[in-house]
Design an enzyme around this catalytic site. Structure first.
Site, mmCIF file in Angstrom:
data_model
loop_
_atom_site.group_PDB
_atom_site.id
_atom_site.type_symbol
_atom_site.label_atom_id
_atom_site.label_comp_id
_atom_site.label_asym_id
_atom_site.label_seq_id
_atom_site.Cartn_x
_atom_site.Cartn_y
_atom_site.Cartn_z
ATOM 1 N N ASP A 83 0.807 -1.220 0.000
ATOM 2 C CA ASP A 83 0.000 0.000 0.000
ATOM 3 C C ASP A 83 0.844 1.277 0.000
ATOM 4 O O ASP A 83 2.014 1.279 0.366
ATOM 5 C CB ASP A 83 -0.974 0.018 1.190
ATOM 6 N N GLU A 141 -0.676 -2.053 5.150
ATOM 7 C CA GLU A 141 0.224 -2.017 6.317
ATOM 8 C C GLU A 141 0.119 -0.684 7.038
ATOM 9 O O GLU A 141 0.341 -0.598 8.242
ATOM 10 C CB GLU A 141 1.676 -2.260 5.867
ATOM 11 N N GLU A 142 -0.218 0.368 6.285
ATOM 12 C CA GLU A 142 -0.128 1.734 6.811
ATOM 13 C C GLU A 142 -1.333 2.159 7.629
ATOM 14 O O GLU A 142 -1.346 3.260 8.173
ATOM 15 C CB GLU A 142 0.041 2.734 5.663
ATOM 16 N N HIS A 366 8.038 8.450 4.333
ATOM 17 C CA HIS A 366 6.812 9.252 4.466
ATOM 18 C C HIS A 366 7.042 10.737 4.126
ATOM 19 O O HIS A 366 6.175 11.562 4.381
ATOM 20 C CB HIS A 366 6.179 9.131 5.875
HETATM 21 NI NI NI Z 1 6.663 0.896 5.330
#
Ligand code: NI
Length: 398
Positions: A83, A141-142, A366
């Protein structure tokens, strides 16, 4: 063991180029957690084109491929997450995100491409394999509750003996591999505290219950949990990350909202922190005539690596990049839902160095300009293959 490892065998013509092409395709077309429809379709198509794999979709946006060897044996699961994040990409390279506001800013595009290439390489050796390799292409996962827990629920870990995951890491130079024994990543829990008082004229505070003043007390007293209440040797951090209240110069608001995160390792520290947060927020509110409503959400479990699996991966990493380039990484306070698999079977999570200051690849995960050195991809693929080589039994004579 073998005179020749699986990773020293030549790659099929074109695979190195395909690895990059897959990564760039995924990077161009990022999708948010639980919405990885195109991504899962892309992955499924590639896997269905590889002989020997049994491909399924355990949840709507995840893909599982099973490689069942010619004889029975142990089962190893290899995991990649797929993702992207709600970030507007600021990179200008040709394969930058074509979806406004969505970006692969954590390297999951690379993880997916690496595991596809590993599946291709390992599937070509199916006849020699004793046991099974499971390739888990995980969604979400996020974002809580995370895709890993759903996949465990769907049964992907049944019959699995070990699990190995890799994460590209821009904070480590390309060519290095980061290994951690035991604690690696924290449990990231979230809280929201709604403070309810009594609003009114800012010139007459005694006629109000000032939620901003109460909130400020709560923020500063929460700092005492780590500095005065918790054991100094415990790993714990509490951060208030949002404080919202009010709308003008002369009005005391009747509501204030605090949000933040509590990160720790281990159930005792975690539960104590939660109880203390409740006690402090409720106690301060009561002392000042306010009320609080607290929502406390447990995030992922901490990533804790198994000693013996980590040892095997460390050996593999040393074979691959040399002893000096294998770094023992200290525990960090980030979170990862890879822990959901580790609660089922022993496993380890490995960092693949992917930064490169000479190429300007210096931005953290990020960040809107995050990227990684694509040279790291082959290292990640080889490490997956070498993990399978070392953990499973293979016929060496052919
Ligand atoms: Ni990651």
């Amino acid at each position: 063991m073998a005179e020749q490892t699986l990773t020293s065998e030549a790659w099929p013509v074109g695979l190195a180029e395909e690895l990059i092409a897959w990564r760039r395709h995924l990077h161009r077309h990022p999708e948010l957690s639980f919405q990885e429809n195109r991504t899962a379709g892309f992955v499924e198509d590639i896997l269905r084109g590889i002989d020997g794999l049994i491909v399924s979709r355990p949840t709507p946006t995840s893909v599982l491929a099973r490689l069942i060897g010619s004889r029975p044996g142990k089962t190893l699961a290899l995991r990649a997450d797929m993702d992207a994040l709600p970030i507007q990409e600021e990179n200008t390279f040709e394969f930058a995100s074509q979806t406004p506001g969505v970006m692969h800013a954590c390297g999951h595009d690379g993880h997916t491409a690496m595991l596809l290439a590993a599946a291709r390489l390992l599937a070509a050796r199916r006849e020699r394999l004793h046991g099974e390799i499971r390739f888990i292409f995980q969604h979400a996962e996020e974002r809580l509750p995370g895709g890993a827990a759903e996949l465990v629920e769907a049964g992907v870990m049944e019959g699995v003996d070990w699990v190995v995951g890799e994460h590209l890491a821009s904070q480590l130079p390309v060519g290095q591999i980061g290994i951690a024994y035991g604690d690696m990543m924290a449990s990231p829990d979230n809280f929201t505290i709604v403070i309810k008082g009594y609003g009114g004229h800012a010139g007459y505070p005694h006629k109000t219950v000032d939620t901003i003043a109460v909130g400020a007390q709560i923020v500063s007293n929460l700092q005492h949990i780590v500095s005065r209440l918790a054991d100094p040797l415990d790993r714990l951090v509490i951060s208030v990350t949002q404080f919202t209240a009010g709308s003008s110069h002369n009005v005391i608001p009747d509501t204030a909202v605090l949000k933040g995160t509590v990160r720790s390792f281990g159930e005792r520290v975690r539960a104590d922190a939660r109880d203390r947060l409740h006690r402090i927020a409720e106690g301060i509110a009561a002392a000042h005539g306010a009320q609080v409503e607290i929502e406390y959400v447990y995030g992922y479990h901490p990533v804790v690596n198994d000693e013996s699996v980590t040892h095997v991966l460390e050996e593999a990493a040393i074979e691959l990049v040399g002893k000096e380039a294998v770094i023992h990484v200290p525990p960090g306070m980030g979170g990862e839902d890879f822990s959901a698999y580790q609660r089922k079977v022993p496993g380890t999570f490995v960092n693949i160095g992917a930064g490169n200051a000479d190429k300007g690849i210096v931005y953290p995960h990020h960040h809107p300009r995050f990227t990684f050195d694509e040279d790291a991809l082959q290292i990640g693929v080889r490490l997956f293959v070498l993990a399978a080589d070392k953990l499973l039994e293979w016929e060496r004579s052919r």
